[in-house]
Enzyme design. Structure first.
Site, short mmCIF file in Angstrom:
data_model
loop_
_atom_site.label_atom_id
_atom_site.label_comp_id
_atom_site.label_asym_id
_atom_site.label_seq_id
_atom_site.Cartn_x
_atom_site.Cartn_y
_atom_site.Cartn_z
N ASP A 47 11.94 7.76 10.80
CA ASP A 47 11.32 7.28 9.57
C ASP A 47 11.31 5.74 9.64
O ASP A 47 12.31 5.12 9.94
CB ASP A 47 12.18 7.75 8.37
CG ASP A 47 11.57 7.30 7.07
OD1 ASP A 47 10.62 7.93 6.63
OD2 ASP A 47 12.06 6.28 6.52
N GLU A 175 -10.07 -11.67 14.32
CA GLU A 175 -10.83 -10.44 14.06
C GLU A 175 -11.90 -10.70 13.03
O GLU A 175 -13.02 -10.19 13.11
CB GLU A 175 -9.87 -9.33 13.56
CG GLU A 175 -10.53 -7.96 13.40
CD GLU A 175 -11.12 -7.69 12.02
OE1 GLU A 175 -11.75 -6.63 11.83
OE2 GLU A 175 -10.96 -8.54 11.11
N ASP A 306 3.95 3.16 3.33
CA ASP A 306 5.08 3.93 3.86
C ASP A 306 4.58 5.08 4.74
O ASP A 306 5.01 5.25 5.88
CB ASP A 306 5.90 4.47 2.67
CG ASP A 306 7.22 5.06 3.09
OD1 ASP A 306 7.67 4.80 4.21
OD2 ASP A 306 7.81 5.81 2.28
N1 TRP Z 1 -12.06 -4.95 9.69
C1 TRP Z 1 -12.50 -5.26 8.37
C2 TRP Z 1 -11.87 -6.57 7.97
O1 TRP Z 1 -10.88 -6.96 8.51
C3 TRP Z 1 -12.10 -4.21 7.36
C4 TRP Z 1 -12.78 -2.93 7.57
C5 TRP Z 1 -13.95 -2.57 7.02
C6 TRP Z 1 -12.35 -1.87 8.37
N2 TRP Z 1 -14.29 -1.31 7.45
C7 TRP Z 1 -13.33 -0.87 8.27
C8 TRP Z 1 -11.24 -1.66 9.15
C9 TRP Z 1 -13.21 0.34 8.95
C10 TRP Z 1 -11.12 -0.44 9.83
C11 TRP Z 1 -12.09 0.53 9.74
O2 TRP Z 1 -12.39 -7.22 7.12
ZN ZN Z 2 -10.82 -8.52 6.77
#
Ligand code: TRP
Ligand code: ZN
Ligand code: CA
Length: 442
Positions: A47, A175, A306
């Site tokens: 966990d 990202e 969680d």
């Molecule tokens: N990656 C996007 C961000 O960081 C968020 C996001 C939108 C996302 N659609 C998604 C993440 C689908 C995972 C899957 O702004």
């Molecule tokens: Zn984002």
């Protein structure tokens, strides 16, 4: 109020599925089971303490607050986030590497942490983007995934896990500028190294305040690992569709690496059907603070964080220590068997021959039943002498699709050879399905 489900259309039944009168009580099959088998993974993952995951989020929040309110690419809050995670991983015995790249005129960083040991030709990766947008501290997006992956890595160290696969954890930069860090990592991974990566698991936004439980559907084995975890919690999941390819898994998927992951929703609106099965607020975004200054530590649903942190650990333990089953020990029936609606039980038979002695105490049954309301379905494993082992009871309010699960049965009192049957009965009207396949592993 007692509802007769046969009189209630599916759409409405979804809306009333939480009502206690729809509970399984009267709907269980007549035959008494010999034992109730629990779905169980080969090796139990620990966990993951929610408090530890939240402590990382507090640190990310403090880092943002001390650095102009964000942890964005090219800003000091980003590098401070890298330093925080790296120090924890170094202290826990990981081999860490900080990979630099340039994007929009600023230096970016990926943090990669290798757990010593495991098969270097089978690398299991899990990652999360560590950068926020510049408009806020990025605690759900994506402190949540970053903290969940970090705490899972630390749990690997606490357990001194010796998995078959080599484990590699990663935190990506930039990202938010277009998957820049993860693309850079994959592009700079030699082709020979790419082919050793057996899977990449991505966690981007896993604690949304009005959460949904979304599983990526890219690789079937990885998807099944997450779905099995959630089936064990009795929490329904849906396939992730809010902008497929919008996170770092796309960088891996694009070069043919199997990927999977979890997501609790961004700016899309939760439907009433989703609120019915998951709680929360219909007609409201999964994350109203998505890419905003209010994406703070207050913007987290603890239950979702969680569960998803535990799901990360489950996937690492299951996929990382997955022992390939010797083919001679598995027997499968892939013939489809229609299950009549609210009708008599049907069976699918597997004839086992050529074995000696009894079945094991850990006889494994992989069951794949396609059904539009799995709560209707009762499943037993019948030994050759007819002894019934209950695998799954009915549960009127479990409206999720399909029973795709692995069960472990103590069948040590049963001779191995003979005609084993999977018996399936649909005990409530309207939704229907069929046995797709099932498999016994001795
Ligand atoms: N990656 C996007 C961000 O960081 C968020 C996001 C939108 C996302 N659609 C998604 C993440 C689908 C995972 C899957 O702004
Ligand atoms: Zn984002
Ligand atoms: Ca039915």
């Amino acid at each position: 109020m007692r509802l007769s489900r046969s009189a209630v259309p599916r759409a409405l039944r979804r809306a009333t599925a939480g009502v206690a009168t729809l509970a399984a009580a009267g709907l269980i099959a007549a035959t008494a089971p010999a034992a109730l088998a629990a779905p169980s993974p080969t090796l139990a993952a620990p966990d993951i303490p929610l408090a530890n995951v939240k402590a990382h989020l507090s640190q990310f929040q403090s880092i943002a607050s001390a650095n102009g309110g964000n942890r964005a690419h090219g800003r000091p809050g980003y590098k401070a986030s890298i330093d925080y995670a790296k120090a924890k991983l170094d202290a826990a015995g990981f081999t860490t590497t900080v990979q630099q790249f340039t994007s929009s005129g600023a230096t970016g960083y990926n943090l990669v942490a290798d757990w010593p040991g495991g098969d270097p030709n089978q690398v299991l990766m899990a990652g999360a983007h560590l950068d926020s947008v510049s408009s806020g501290p990025g605690i759900n997006d994506n402190g949540s995934g970053s903290a969940g992956v970090l705490e899972t890595a630390l749990a690997v160290s606490r357990a001194q896990l010796q998995p078959e696969k080599h484990l590699r954890f990663a935190w990506w930069g930039a990202e938010e500028l277009g998957l820049v860090g993860s693309k850079y990592y994959v592009n700079n991974l030699p082709t020979a190294e790419r082919s050793k990566v057996s899977g990449y698991l991505n966690f981007d936004m896993i604690g949304s305040p009005n959460p949904g439980y979304f599983v990526y559907d890219d690789d079937p084995a990885i998807e099944k690992t997450f779905k099995d975890f959630y089936a064990g919690l009795n929490v329904p999941t849906e396939i992730e569709t809010e902008g497929d390819g919008r996170s770092d898994h796309a960088s891996f998927k694009n070069v043919g690496i199997p990927v999977g992951g979890l997501f609790t929703g961004a700016s899309r609106t939760k439907t009433s059907a989703q609120a019915q099965k998951w709680g929360g607020t219909a007609g409201q975004a999964f994350d109203r603070c998505y890419h905003s200054s209010c994406d703070t530590t207050a913007n987290i649903n603890d239950t979702a964080l969680d569960r998803n942190s535990d799901a990360i650990a489950h996937a690492i333990w299951t996929l990382g220590t997955d022992t390939p089953v010797p083919p001679g020990d598995s027997y499968e029936n892939t013939a489809d068997v229609t299950i009549p609606d609210n009708g008599t039980a049907v069976t699918s038979t597997i004839n086992v021959t050529g074995r000696t002695g009894n079945a094991p105490a850990t006889l494994r049954a992989d069951v794949d039943i396609r059904h539009t309301w799995r709560g209707d379905v009762v499943v037993d494993l019948l030994a050759p002498d007819g002894t019934a082992y209950r695998l799954k009871n009915s549960s009127g309010n479990d409206s999720a699709d399909n029973v795709i699960a692995t069960y472990t049965v103590n069948a040590s009192s049963e001779p191995a050879n003979g005609a084993w049957k999977l018996r399936v009965q649909d005990v409530a009207s309207q939704d229907t399905g069929y046995i797709n396949s099932w498999k016994l592993t001795f």
